[in-house]
Design an enzyme around this catalytic site. Sequence first.
Site, PDB file in Angstrom:
ATOM      1  N   SER A 141       0.865  -1.184   0.000  1.00  0.00           N
ATOM      2  CA  SER A 141       0.000   0.000   0.000  1.00  0.00           C
ATOM      3  C   SER A 141       0.900   1.232   0.000  1.00  0.00           C
ATOM      4  O   SER A 141       1.495   1.574   1.021  1.00  0.00           O
ATOM      5  CB  SER A 141      -0.903   0.006   1.236  1.00  0.00           C
ATOM      6  OG  SER A 141      -1.791  -1.076   1.211  1.00  0.00           O
ATOM      7  N   LYS A 216      -7.131   1.877  -2.672  1.00  0.00           N
ATOM      8  CA  LYS A 216      -6.741   1.458  -1.329  1.00  0.00           C
ATOM      9  C   LYS A 216      -6.768   2.645  -0.369  1.00  0.00           C
ATOM     10  O   LYS A 216      -7.185   2.513   0.793  1.00  0.00           O
ATOM     11  CB  LYS A 216      -5.353   0.831  -1.352  1.00  0.00           C
ATOM     12  CG  LYS A 216      -4.821   0.417   0.030  1.00  0.00           C
ATOM     13  CD  LYS A 216      -5.739  -0.594   0.708  1.00  0.00           C
ATOM     14  CE  LYS A 216      -5.268  -0.909   2.127  1.00  0.00           C
ATOM     15  NZ  LYS A 216      -4.074  -1.759   2.180  1.00  0.00           N
ATOM     16  N   LYS A 284       0.835   5.397   8.155  1.00  0.00           N
ATOM     17  CA  LYS A 284       1.512   5.501   6.854  1.00  0.00           C
ATOM     18  C   LYS A 284       0.504   5.666   5.730  1.00  0.00           C
ATOM     19  O   LYS A 284       0.658   6.526   4.854  1.00  0.00           O
ATOM     20  CB  LYS A 284       2.378   4.258   6.641  1.00  0.00           C
ATOM     21  CG  LYS A 284       3.084   4.186   5.300  1.00  0.00           C
ATOM     22  CD  LYS A 284       2.333   3.381   4.254  1.00  0.00           C
ATOM     23  CE  LYS A 284       2.196   1.929   4.635  1.00  0.00           C
ATOM     24  NZ  LYS A 284       1.534   1.147   3.545  1.00  0.00           N
TER      25      LYS A 284
END
Length: 340
Positions: A141, A216, A284
Amino acid sequence: MPAASRSPTAISTASTTICASLTPLPSPDGRGATQKTELKIMEGTIMKIGFIGLGIMGKPMAKNLLKAGYTDLLVNNRSQAPVQELEAAGAKGATQQEIGAQCDVVITMLPNSPQVKEVMLGKDGVAAHMKPGAVFIDCSSINPVASKEIYAELQKKDVEMLDAPVSGGEPKAIDGTLSFMVGGKQEIFDTYKPVLDAMGASTVRCGEVGAGNTTKLANQIIVACNIQALAEALTLAQKAGVDPELVFQAIKGGLAGSTVMNAKAPMMIAGNDKPGFKIDLHIKDLNNVLDCAHAVGAPVPMTAEVQEIMQWLHNHEGGQKDHSAIAQYYEYLTGIQIGH
């Protein structure tokens, strides 16, 4: 069963023919149900796949490739214990350079954009050793801008790419029911979708390279905001003297119910913060959301708020906990513990 008796469906590419099959297997209960296996043939040999990154997600994903019949599997990880575990299951440990030089498909599952760039494009990186016609599938990701930058470099070597981040966390990585959000050319997606299907229950092409990671990011906004809302609601119930477990049971079948609620409410109520998906990793992802949103001019005030909550938890030694530990932020503010 001999390959000739499998009635394979051939998919032609520019340089190879790939054969996919469905093989009837006896079910564990003996009732004759069938289980799906995948066998890929490239020029008479099993497709050689390289898998780099054997962490919480990558290790079970690689194991599921083996279970699906992708037995010519090279694996690499910074620490050696997961490599040894995969070797015991039938894979072969290899350097990143060997993976680049030998594999038809290279899959990565790494923490963030810098790590993917370093592994693929760094000095003596994987891309320098990949053959024309090979394919890179990044399940990490990362920022979609980085995906596009990596793809631009790979195209100079006639290497194709799919960005294919996942949703579902460790439990779905283990049982092979991940959801893949994929960006890349339609023909590349169609050809290599069975590889992803071996590790997941849903594989959807969302557009060209970068679209997978954009999707995502949207997923991570929804998950984070759901967890925050759930923590806030259960805190309200506890403070008002109502059993959070009964609240959960009452509302989970209604409009408020969700996969997030079903997975995270029991953890909050039990005080279980064992990581399926770590707060630091969600931080993140939300940093990538904010970077992307600022670049395209999309307002994301809810994301910014939940990001600050997660950052507070990180600063208070919560970064390695499951993201359901957002509930602990509310517990800190109120002095109560959900479910107790």
